[in-house]
Design a protein around this motif. Structure first.
Motif, PDB file in Angstrom:
ATOM      1  N   GLN A 255       0.818  -1.210   0.000  1.00  0.00           N
ATOM      2  CA  GLN A 255       0.000   0.000   0.000  1.00  0.00           C
ATOM      3  C   GLN A 255       0.856   1.266   0.000  1.00  0.00           C
ATOM      4  O   GLN A 255       0.432   2.307  -0.504  1.00  0.00           O
ATOM      5  N   GLN A 256       2.061   1.176   0.534  1.00  0.00           N
ATOM      6  CA  GLN A 256       2.968   2.320   0.548  1.00  0.00           C
ATOM      7  C   GLN A 256       3.760   2.455  -0.750  1.00  0.00           C
ATOM      8  O   GLN A 256       4.568   3.375  -0.891  1.00  0.00           O
ATOM      9  N   GLY A 257       3.542   1.564  -1.692  1.00  0.00           N
ATOM     10  CA  GLY A 257       4.229   1.645  -2.971  1.00  0.00           C
ATOM     11  C   GLY A 257       5.614   1.061  -2.990  1.00  0.00           C
ATOM     12  O   GLY A 257       6.413   1.367  -3.885  1.00  0.00           O
ATOM     13  N   LYS A 258       5.925   0.174  -2.028  1.00  0.00           N
ATOM     14  CA  LYS A 258       7.286  -0.357  -1.924  1.00  0.00           C
ATOM     15  C   LYS A 258       7.446  -1.750  -2.504  1.00  0.00           C
ATOM     16  O   LYS A 258       8.534  -2.329  -2.443  1.00  0.00           O
ATOM     17  N   CYS A 259       6.381  -2.313  -3.074  1.00  0.00           N
ATOM     18  CA  CYS A 259       6.449  -3.652  -3.663  1.00  0.00           C
ATOM     19  C   CYS A 259       6.037  -3.598  -5.129  1.00  0.00           C
ATOM     20  O   CYS A 259       4.960  -3.072  -5.455  1.00  0.00           O
ATOM     21  N   GLY A 260       6.868  -4.151  -5.997  1.00  0.00           N
ATOM     22  CA  GLY A 260       6.462  -4.277  -7.392  1.00  0.00           C
ATOM     23  C   GLY A 260       5.389  -5.334  -7.544  1.00  0.00           C
ATOM     24  O   GLY A 260       4.424  -5.165  -8.291  1.00  0.00           O
ATOM     25  N   PRO A 275      -8.639   3.445  -2.374  1.00  0.00           N
ATOM     26  CA  PRO A 275      -7.905   4.717  -2.437  1.00  0.00           C
ATOM     27  C   PRO A 275      -7.745   5.411  -1.094  1.00  0.00           C
ATOM     28  O   PRO A 275      -6.877   6.271  -0.943  1.00  0.00           O
ATOM     29  N   GLU A 276      -8.546   5.037  -0.115  1.00  0.00           N
ATOM     30  CA  GLU A 276      -8.412   5.655   1.204  1.00  0.00           C
ATOM     31  C   GLU A 276      -7.202   5.121   1.965  1.00  0.00           C
ATOM     32  O   GLU A 276      -6.675   5.794   2.850  1.00  0.00           O
ATOM     33  N   ASP A 277      -6.751   3.918   1.621  1.00  0.00           N
ATOM     34  CA  ASP A 277      -5.658   3.293   2.366  1.00  0.00           C
ATOM     35  C   ASP A 277      -4.420   3.014   1.520  1.00  0.00           C
ATOM     36  O   ASP A 277      -3.328   2.862   2.063  1.00  0.00           O
ATOM     37  N   SER A 278      -4.597   2.913   0.208  1.00  0.00           N
ATOM     38  CA  SER A 278      -3.497   2.500  -0.654  1.00  0.00           C
ATOM     39  C   SER A 278      -3.046   3.646  -1.549  1.00  0.00           C
ATOM     40  O   SER A 278      -3.861   4.234  -2.276  1.00  0.00           O
ATOM     41  N   VAL A 280      -1.296   3.290  -4.109  1.00  0.00           N
ATOM     42  CA  VAL A 280      -1.155   2.781  -5.485  1.00  0.00           C
ATOM     43  C   VAL A 280      -2.465   2.177  -5.981  1.00  0.00           C
ATOM     44  O   VAL A 280      -2.468   1.366  -6.900  1.00  0.00           O
ATOM     45  N   ALA A 281      -3.572   2.584  -5.392  1.00  0.00           N
ATOM     46  CA  ALA A 281      -4.861   1.956  -5.671  1.00  0.00           C
ATOM     47  C   ALA A 281      -5.223   1.943  -7.149  1.00  0.00           C
ATOM     48  O   ALA A 281      -5.876   1.000  -7.628  1.00  0.00           O
ATOM     49  N   ASP A 282      -4.811   2.966  -7.882  1.00  0.00           N
ATOM     50  CA  ASP A 282      -5.189   3.058  -9.298  1.00  0.00           C
ATOM     51  C   ASP A 282      -4.208   2.361 -10.230  1.00  0.00           C
ATOM     52  O   ASP A 282      -4.372   2.422 -11.452  1.00  0.00           O
ATOM     53  N   SER A 283      -3.193   1.709  -9.665  1.00  0.00           N
ATOM     54  CA  SER A 283      -2.156   1.097 -10.510  1.00  0.00           C
ATOM     55  C   SER A 283      -1.882  -0.336 -10.088  1.00  0.00           C
ATOM     56  O   SER A 283      -0.731  -0.754  -9.936  1.00  0.00           O
ATOM     57  N   VAL A 284      -2.949  -1.115  -9.888  1.00  0.00           N
ATOM     58  CA  VAL A 284      -2.794  -2.495  -9.446  1.00  0.00           C
ATOM     59  C   VAL A 284      -3.389  -3.435 -10.482  1.00  0.00           C
ATOM     60  O   VAL A 284      -4.528  -3.281 -10.900  1.00  0.00           O
ATOM     61  N   GLY A 285      -2.587  -4.409 -10.901  1.00  0.00           N
ATOM     62  CA  GLY A 285      -3.050  -5.452 -11.792  1.00  0.00           C
ATOM     63  C   GLY A 285      -3.050  -6.785 -11.072  1.00  0.00           C
ATOM     64  O   GLY A 285      -2.465  -6.938  -9.987  1.00  0.00           O
ATOM     65  N   PHE A 286      -3.693  -7.780 -11.679  1.00  0.00           N
ATOM     66  CA  PHE A 286      -3.842  -9.074 -11.038  1.00  0.00           C
ATOM     67  C   PHE A 286      -3.536 -10.197 -12.018  1.00  0.00           C
ATOM     68  O   PHE A 286      -3.823 -10.092 -13.209  1.00  0.00           O
ATOM     69  N   ALA A 287      -2.950 -11.268 -11.504  1.00  0.00           N
ATOM     70  CA  ALA A 287      -2.653 -12.449 -12.308  1.00  0.00           C
ATOM     71  C   ALA A 287      -2.793 -13.686 -11.438  1.00  0.00           C
ATOM     72  O   ALA A 287      -2.748 -13.609 -10.205  1.00  0.00           O
ATOM     73  N   GLN A 288      -2.951 -14.826 -12.072  1.00  0.00           N
ATOM     74  CA  GLN A 288      -3.103 -16.069 -11.334  1.00  0.00           C
ATOM     75  C   GLN A 288      -1.799 -16.450 -10.641  1.00  0.00           C
ATOM     76  O   GLN A 288      -0.713 -16.022 -11.040  1.00  0.00           O
ATOM     77  N   PHE A 289      -1.899 -17.247  -9.582  1.00  0.00           N
ATOM     78  CA  PHE A 289      -0.725 -17.756  -8.876  1.00  0.00           C
ATOM     79  C   PHE A 289       0.184 -18.457  -9.885  1.00  0.00           C
ATOM     80  O   PHE A 289      -0.286 -19.247 -10.702  1.00  0.00           O
ATOM     81  N   PRO A 290       1.489 -18.184  -9.843  1.00  0.00           N
ATOM     82  CA  PRO A 290       2.387 -18.729 -10.872  1.00  0.00           C
ATOM     83  C   PRO A 290       2.546 -20.250 -10.788  1.00  0.00           C
ATOM     84  O   PRO A 290       2.238 -20.869  -9.764  1.00  0.00           O
ATOM     85  N   ASN A 291       3.047 -20.817 -11.859  1.00  0.00           N
ATOM     86  CA  ASN A 291       3.412 -22.226 -11.862  1.00  0.00           C
ATOM     87  C   ASN A 291       4.795 -22.399 -12.475  1.00  0.00           C
ATOM     88  O   ASN A 291       5.265 -21.547 -13.222  1.00  0.00           O
ATOM     89  N   LYS A 292       5.446 -23.487 -12.115  1.00  0.00           N
ATOM     90  CA  LYS A 292       6.716 -23.855 -12.719  1.00  0.00           C
ATOM     91  C   LYS A 292       6.451 -24.383 -14.123  1.00  0.00           C
ATOM     92  O   LYS A 292       5.472 -25.101 -14.339  1.00  0.00           O
TER      93      LYS A 292
END
Length: 441
Positions: A255-260, A275-278, A280-292
């Motif tokens: 939320q503080q913008g310190k994690c890619g 947006p009240e707590d984060s 980077v609220a407007d710049s978050v994407g999502f993807a499925q849990f990775p696999n090998k």
């Protein structure tokens, strides 16, 4: 919540479930629950229930998670009867149901619409197709990432990434001079902290906790690859002091913008996009849990906080009335009316994910549902296994074993031992405890 909405809820939906308690007048239900935000909100929103069911009073026992688990486990194992409704996790449900410690929920009213429960969640809370707990909210795990940082770094994170994709993105987004770290993952020890993540990661690498003879598998090449790659990611692209970071610490960092990127429970999505707590609220994407690469497994993380009724309760009809209300479609709508759709308890009902209002307000909805539906707690590894469970092993001994292994792996992350030594220690301690517990049984 509006007066009109409360009146409508009390006069219609709640009357439908209230009939179950008609035969038990003037009862007080003692409800043991965890002190998280969703459960505290539920306590604050029970006025419609008590108005529609004046014969049922509610008494709350709200506890920190570890204390809650200790107290309810002791009470139910001894048939103490101290509680009428329990807040328990997905881990406990099949174990306790097999011990006949829980009341089957096979007679909930038709208005409850049990078929609306997300299939993967319903299956995880059922034994022999009988539901033993009602889900309040559920989660899987997924990748949450900074779209602005990914774009600036020239990397693309696909909807179904591999660990190679994740490693490349973490490297590209790391800017330690400006306190931006490519990836944040759990390092705090505990069977429900770092081992929840590492078990899911191991699943996605093709690993397993035990073979069919209940022999630990930490000496396998799959576990070797899992822990080695985890330590590389965290040491090269993670934040300092990561061995002390759990869910809450990583949430704050993101939320503080310190994690890619942050790979963790899907329930976090509503927090990182608020947006009240984060920041980077407007710049978050999502993807499925990775696999090998070459492994058809996305971790099989599946967790729910659930309401269950101990078999020792003498007020089971009234308890079922409350459980049916608190986990109903109507309750979800009530929360949305009062606090917006983003606050609706996620992960439990298909109808929520078909609701256009929820879809519009929750950009994470589709990926959350996809992640939950992808989880298979009946076969969490691509190899043959004698246990069930997703990011845990559903045996009573796992709490102690998982925490001990978590402490060892956290020590490796802190630089106190090598990956090889940590795996050897995990193999030895787990084999010793399983033999002491009498496995194979």
């Amino acid at each position: 919540m509006t007066t009109t909405f409360r009146a409508l809820l009390g006069a219609t939906a709640l009357c439908a479930v209230g009939s179950m308690a008609a035969a038990q007048d003037n009862v007080t239900l003692t409800i043991a629950t965890v002190n998280n935000g969703d459960m505290i909100r539920m306590q604050q929103m029970t006025a419609p229930f008590t108005e529609a069911n004046p014969n049922i009073q509610l008494e709350w026992v709200t506890l920190e998670e570890n204390i809650l688990r200790e107290r309810v486990t002791t009470d139910i194992a001894t048939s103490g009867g101290q509680y009428d409704v329990l807040t328990i996790g997905t881990y406990e449900v099949p174990i306790w149901a097999a011990q006949d410690w829980l009341t089957p929920l096979d007679d909930l009213p038709e208005s409850y619409n049990v078929d609306d429960l997300v299939p993967a969640v319903r299956a995880a809370l059922s034994v022999n197709d009988t539901l033993y707990a009602a889900p309040f909210y559920a989660e899987s795990a997924m990748v949450m990432y900074r779209t602005d940082l990914a774009e600036a770094a020239g990397v693309t994170i696909p909807d179904n990434p591999t660990w190679t994709d994740i490693t490349a993105a973490a490297k590209a987004m790391t800017d330690k001079e400006n306190e931006v770290y490519g990836i944040c993952l759990r390092g705090k020890p505990g069977w429900g902290e770092n081992m929840a993540f590492l078990t899911a990661m191991a699943n996605s690498y093709g690993a397993r906790w035990f073979d069919m003879e209940w022999a630990p598998q930490f000496d396998s090449p799959e576990w070797q690859a899992t822990l080695t790659d985890y330590l590389t990611l965290m040491n090269e692209y993670g934040p300092p002091g990561a061995s002390s970071n759990g869910f809450n610490e990583n949430l704050s960092l993101f939320q503080q913008g310190k994690c890619g990127m942050w790979i963790d429970a899907t329930v976090a999505a509503s927090f990182v996009t608020d947006p009240e707590d984060s920041t980077v609220a407007d710049s978050v994407g999502f993807a499925q849990f990775p696999n090998k690469e070459g492994v058809d497994n996305h971790g099989n993380w599946l967790w729910a906080w659930n309401l269950a009724i101990p078999a020792s309760s003498q007020k089971q009809d009234a308890a079922k009335t409350f459980v049916a209300w608190a986990t109903s479609q109507e309750y979800t709508n009530m929360v949305a009316e009062a606090e917006g759709w983003r606050a609706a308890p996620p992960g439990t009902r298909t109808s929520l994910y078909e609701n256009p209002d929820y879809q519009a307000e929750a950009p994470f909805a589709a990926m959350t549902l996809e992640s939950i539906n992808a989880a298979d707690t009946q076969k969490s590894s691509v190899q043959d296994i004698p246990y069930t469970g997703g990011q845990f092993v559903a045996i009573p001994e796992f709490q102690g074993i998982g925490t001990a292994v978590g402490q060892t792996f956290s020590a490796a992350l802190a630089g106190q031992m090598s990956a090889e030594d940590a795996l050897a220690a995990a193999q030895s301690s787990t084999a010793r405890e399983m033999a002491r517990a009498g496995y194979p049984k």
